[in-house]
Design a protein around this motif. Structure first.
Motif: not given
Ligand SMILES: [Zn+2]
Length: 332
Positions: A38-42
């Motif tokens: 998971k490579n999200g922003a948050i």
């Protein structure tokens, strides 16, 4: 979680590898099932189980706070120590957030866990020769009173008495709350030391309560006297206080004429009820392995009779006692 095996069974740590550079399949180091990246922003980039199957050690639903703190402390420790992240310890079937110098397990606790689980995990570390340090995220910071869970996350040293660690990701601070005392209603009094992330070596800060230092104290606040509080409780026929009065009465003493004209404070685990029975409490704080009954005894003798203005660390009372013994020997 921040670690996974790749297809060649190589352990990948997301804090040491750019997520963009990672290709292929990844697997859970504990249950071997497949993970997705998971490579999200948050949140800090992390791995998660693809299916919600039973994994003993699933570190799912780790909050942004937990992942963030893990990352900060990993980098901080790494400046001076050997540190591994989420290292799986098969003998214990546990996976501490961080393992420092092969023997200190760091648990960053950001949410509630049951007392039973806390005791099991702490005991498991100790039985296998690890020291475990619990550092608390926002939801477990000390508030007005100690919860049962927090009592079991207290540590103890001669220089600082009862103490507790807190982590503040937003302010980038490690907080040491020490010399913790409670009044008759459980309200807390303590000292706070704050340390900015990554300034001083982290391990030496965590050893601070045991290092040689100038002994500090807390001035007892001029509040409502305990006598007034006890009178109120008896007037309102509080079952707990009627019972305490009864116990004092049976010893031929009057609770109200005891020396409680000032605000009364005591270290956690010690209170009028336990002391009035003339037996020291056998409280089981699950992080504390030292015998603290001598401290309780010294505290009680000193705080209620001699040093009533301040609250001191255990070492202070021990030194005072030693001096008194020496004086008595000279006289004899
Ligand atoms: Zn797993």
């Amino acid at each position: 979680m921040l670690t996974a095996f790749d297809e060649n069974k190589k352990l990948i740590n997301l804090l040491e590898n750019r997520p963009e550079s990672l290709k292929g399949k990844y697997f859970c180091p504990a249950c071997r099932s497949e993970l997705s990246l998971k490579n999200g922003a948050i949140k800090t980039p992390h791995f998660a189980h693809k299916s919600l199957q039973a994994c003993d050690l699933a570190l799912e639903n780790e909050s942004a706070q937990h992942l963030g703190l893990k990352k900060e402390l990993y980098e901080w420790f790494k400046q001076d120590e050997k540190v591994e992240i989420e290292r799986y310890l098969p003998a214990l079937n546990q996976r501490p957030d961080l393992l420092v110098n092969d023997k200190i397990a760091i648990e960053i606790q950001c949410s509630y866990l049951s007392l039973k689980r806390l005791k099991e995990r702490s005991e498991n570390y100790r039985q296998h020769g690890y020291r475990v340090l619990w550092l608390m995220g926002k939801d477990l910071w000390m508030q007005e009173r100690l919860t049962e869970l927090q009592k079991n996350l207290l540590y103890f040293s001669e220089n600082r008495g009862f103490y507790y660690w807190e982590l503040d990701l937003e302010k980038q601070k490690l907080r040491l709350k020490s010399l913790i005392h409670e009044d008759l209603q459980g309200h807390l009094l303590y000292l706070t030391d704050e340390f900015s992330f990554k300034k001083a070596p982290l391990l030496s800060l965590l050893r601070r309560p045991y290092q040689r230092q100038k002994l500090q104290s807390i001035t007892v606040p001029k509040g409502q006297s305990s006598e007034r509080f006890i009178r109120q409780q008896l007037f309102h026929r509080s079952a707990k206080w009627l019972k305490i009065q009864e116990i004092y009465y049976q010893k031929g003493e009057n609770l109200l004429t005891k020396n409680f004209q000032k605000s009364f404070f005591a270290p956690p685990g010690l209170n009028l009820l336990t002391v009035s029975k003339l037996e020291l409490p056998s409280v089981n704080f699950c992080q504390i392995t030292q015998n603290i009954s001598e401290y309780y005894q010294n505290f009680w003798e000193n705080f209620t009779e001699k040093y009533t203005e301040n609250l001191y660390p255990p070492r202070f009372y021990a030194i005072m006692k030693e001096r008194e013994n020496e004086k008595n020997q000279v006289k004899a």
